[in-house]
Design a protein around this motif. Structure first.
Motif, PDB file in Angstrom:
ATOM      1  N   LEU A   1      35.000-112.143 106.021  1.00 19.99           N
ATOM      2  CA  LEU A   1      36.092-111.216 106.278  1.00 19.99           C
ATOM      3  C   LEU A   1      37.400-111.962 106.502  1.00 19.99           C
ATOM      4  O   LEU A   1      38.468-111.515 106.050  1.00 19.99           O
TER       5      LEU A   1
ATOM      6  N   GLU B   1      40.649-111.414 104.311  1.00 18.62           N
ATOM      7  CA  GLU B   1      41.902-111.046 104.963  1.00 18.62           C
ATOM      8  C   GLU B   1      43.008-112.043 104.626  1.00 18.62           C
ATOM      9  O   GLU B   1      44.177-111.662 104.429  1.00 18.62           O
TER      10      GLU B   1
ATOM     11  N   PHE C   1      41.944-102.311 106.778  1.00 21.90           N
ATOM     12  CA  PHE C   1      40.524-101.999 106.616  1.00 21.90           C
ATOM     13  C   PHE C   1      39.649-103.201 106.954  1.00 21.90           C
ATOM     14  O   PHE C   1      38.615-103.072 107.628  1.00 21.90           O
ATOM     15  N   LEU C   2      40.058-104.384 106.466  1.00 17.69           N
ATOM     16  CA  LEU C   2      39.273-105.581 106.752  1.00 17.69           C
ATOM     17  C   LEU C   2      39.262-105.887 108.244  1.00 17.69           C
ATOM     18  O   LEU C   2      38.237-106.328 108.803  1.00 17.69           O
TER      19      LEU C   2
ATOM     20  N   ILE D   1      39.488-103.670 110.606  1.00 24.04           N
ATOM     21  CA  ILE D   1      38.570-102.681 111.195  1.00 24.04           C
ATOM     22  C   ILE D   1      37.128-103.094 110.972  1.00 24.04           C
ATOM     23  O   ILE D   1      36.276-103.006 111.862  1.00 24.04           O
ATOM     24  N   VAL D   2      36.852-103.567 109.742  1.00 27.12           N
ATOM     25  CA  VAL D   2      35.491-104.027 109.429  1.00 27.12           C
ATOM     26  C   VAL D   2      35.110-105.202 110.345  1.00 27.12           C
ATOM     27  O   VAL D   2      33.987-105.270 110.861  1.00 27.12           O
TER      28      VAL D   2
ATOM     29  N   VAL E   1      34.345-103.884 113.675  1.00 29.49           N
ATOM     30  CA  VAL E   1      33.031-103.234 113.651  1.00 29.49           C
ATOM     31  C   VAL E   1      31.925-104.270 113.661  1.00 29.49           C
ATOM     32  O   VAL E   1      30.903-104.127 114.363  1.00 29.49           O
ATOM     33  N   VAL E   2      32.107-105.355 112.875  1.00 29.36           N
ATOM     34  CA  VAL E   2      31.094-106.418 112.848  1.00 29.36           C
ATOM     35  C   VAL E   2      30.931-107.037 114.239  1.00 29.36           C
ATOM     36  O   VAL E   2      29.812-107.278 114.716  1.00 29.36           O
TER      37      VAL E   2
END
Length: 594
Positions: A28, A32, A190-191, A193-194, A197-198
């Motif tokens: 990620l 990013e 989005f990245l 947020i990902v 989340v990870v």
């Protein structure tokens, strides 16, 4: 967490989880970084290219308008000064075109529109502007105005339209860049947020994994250990979870088994001790009863047995005095045997009574000056010393805590033995000395008598143990047994030195007073410091000076050279002026008889 294999260790499981999470986060992060780079490039395109391109497009249009206006003005006025804006517009057009080409070479649409605008502008100058200017210069303004027709205006409108198309293309390129910026920004968000989340998922998985792999197994193990700690030592401890915890549970269970085994042995030993204590209590009660019986026996021996023995001895002596010589020789011998047996029985009884009273009839410990005790001993043994022409000497002796009567009896027995066991035709010499060894005084009574063979060194302290016939050396054989009992009653030890050249040396120890021990240590320390200072001053490696002595056997600290003793006049050892140390002058104490 079904993906974890049961045989994986906790370290391996945690490392695997961290590796997966780390790989995801690294991926990620790379994505990013790439998106952020693209976003920066798009922003740079908007800020550094498309914006200036729109400005330069407007500048190009202004340059063309200046040219067209200058041509119209010149046609009307015919003044050459009106052509200056035309020349300036032409230069501005060239500079603007060069700047547009510099700013954007990567978009073929813009380049094509720019070329088209240049072509239209060149065509307008070739077919309109230059002919109008040359005609006006040759034929005047009317001829020039005749060339400014609607067709000429339409041709310039085509130039203006080409520039407008260029502006529109630049605007479209800007909008594309803005859309790209919005897209990369949205992708970057989005990245992020990902990634969040990870991180949340990884944290949740880690917490759940720790609960399953660590907390629960440890809680279960702790609960089992508490059961054992509360007294259930037979509870088997089993582990669950990672192999480390299973091995830990096995080790704890092995420890439990050892503790249970040791506890069983302790319980058995305690039961044995309780049984032994009960037996000891019974024996103590038996000893108490036996002591009462012994006291009763001592009373009987001192009163009831003494009286008939005295009577037997008295009447036997009367028979001996009155009928001596009136009967035959054998009768006189029998009467002598009877008198001697009665007297020996009296002595045995008296010695037994004295032996039994040691430590039982006590007056309490006090500080006893052994110098004064030796004076009493000299007085008690004066007659025997005069008879044997014996010489008794002693060094300065210490002050100890004990019972003075018992210590007097102790030294009197040793001196008497030394006088009794003398060599024929050799005047006996007895010398008593003391030295401080650790926290004990070691006192030695040495003589020049017949000595003791090493194999009999322990046998002589046994009660009624004799090494010689009673005809050779009289006595009951209880003297040294009394000596041993008195020494042990004072927490000391007694032994025979079997390495002397002649005679006998009997050693015994008595606890020293704390102040004597402290004084000896201080003297030893002072001597060591003095020796060290002397060695440093001379540089010859010497470690001490001459040791001082007071008599032949001064009381000294073992391992040192500083004398420790008491002089009768209170002076320190070696302070007497002009006195040379000698064997029989220690402390000015000497008893010589004969």
């Amino acid at each position: 967490m079904k993906s974890y294999r049961p045989d994986w260790t906790l370290r391996r499981r945690v490392l695997a989880l961290l590796a997966v999470v780390g790989t995801l986060l690294l991926g990620l992060a790379a994505a990013e970084a790439a998106v952020a780079t693209q976003n920066r490039q798009d922003t740079d395109a908007v800020v550094s290219r498309t914006g200036p391109l729109r400005v330069q497009g407007q500048e190009l249009l202004n340059a063309l308008l200046n040219q067209e206006t200058a041509v119209r003005g010149y046609v009307v006025s015919g003044d050459a000064a009106d052509l200056v804006p035309y020349q300036n517009g032409l230069q501005q057009e060239r500079a603007t075109v060069a700047e547009i080409e510099r700013l954007d070479r990567d978009h073929p649409g813009i380049v094509a529109d720019l070329r088209e605008a240049q072509r239209q502008a060149d065509e307008w100058r070739r077919s309109v502007a230059e002919p109008v200017i040359s005609t006006t210069q040759r034929s005047g303004t009317e001829a020039g105005q005749a060339l400014v027709t609607d067709q000429a205006r339409q041709q310039f409108d085509q130039v203006r339209a080409a520039v407008a198309e260029l502006q529109a293309e630049i605007l479209r390129e800007r909008e594309r860049s803005v859309r790209d910026i919005r897209g990369t920004s949205s992708l970057l968000v989005f990245l992020l947020i990902v990634a969040a989340v990870v991180v949340v998922v990884a944290g949740t998985v880690l917490v759940l994994s720790l609960d399953r792999m660590v907390i629960r197994p440890l809680s279960g193990l702790a609960a089992q250990v508490r059961e054992v700690a509360e007294g259930d030592y037979q509870h088997h401890i089993s582990g669950s979870g990672p192999p480390e915890f299973v091995r830990l549970a096995d080790d704890v269970d092995v420890m439990r088994q050892k503790i249970a085994k040791d506890l069983a042995e302790v319980r058995a030993a305690r039961e044995n001790i309780e049984w032994v204590n009960s037996q000891l209590q019974k024996q103590a009660e038996e000893l108490t009863r036996s002591n009462r019986d012994l006291e009763q026996f001592a009373y009987v021996a001192s009163h009831d047995l003494q009286e008939p023995l005295r009577k037997v001895a008295s009447f036997c002596q009367l028979l001996q005095r009155r009928y001596a010589g009136q009967l035959d020789e054998r009768a006189d011998q029998y009467i002598a045997f009877a008198v001697d047996g009665a007297q020996r029985m009296q002595r045995l009884i008296n010695d037994l009574l004295a032996f039994s009273r040691i430590g039982r009839l006590t007056t309490g410990f006090t500080e006893v000056d052994l110098d004064r005790v030796m004076g009493d001993v000299a007085a008690q043994t004066e007659l025997s010393r005069q008879h044997a022409e014996a010489e008794l000497t002693w060094d300065d002796l210490p002050v100890i805590r004990g019972e003075e009567p018992l210590l007097t009896n102790l030294l009197a027995n040793l001196v008497s033995n030394s006088i009794k066991f003398r060599r024929p035709d050799v005047p006996p010499k007895v010398h008593v000395s003391a030295r401080l060894v650790g926290d004990e005084w070691e006192i030695v009574c040495r003589d020049n008598g017949i000595g003791i063979e090493p194999e009999f060194a322990d046998k002589i302290f046994v009660i009624f143990q004799r090494l010689h016939a009673k005809d050779a050396y009289p006595g009951t054989g209880i003297g040294l047994a009394i000596v041993k009992k008195i020494v042990e009653y004072h927490d000391g030890r007694v032994w025979v030195d079997t390495h002397v050249d002649e005679g006998t040396a009997i050693h015994f120890t008595l606890p020293a007073l704390p102040e004597d021990v402290a004084a000896a240590q201080a003297a030893q320390q002072a001597a060591d410091e003095s020796a060290e200072g002397a060695g440093e001053a001379t540089g010859d490696g010497a470690t001490g000076g001459e040791s001082t002595r007071s008599g032949d056997a001064s009381a000294t600290v073992e391992g040192g050279s500083a004398p420790v003793g008491r002089q009768p006049d209170g002076a320190a050892d070696g302070d007497g002026p002009g006195e040379a140390p000698g064997r029989d002058t220690t402390g000015g104490m000497r008893e010589t008889v004969g």
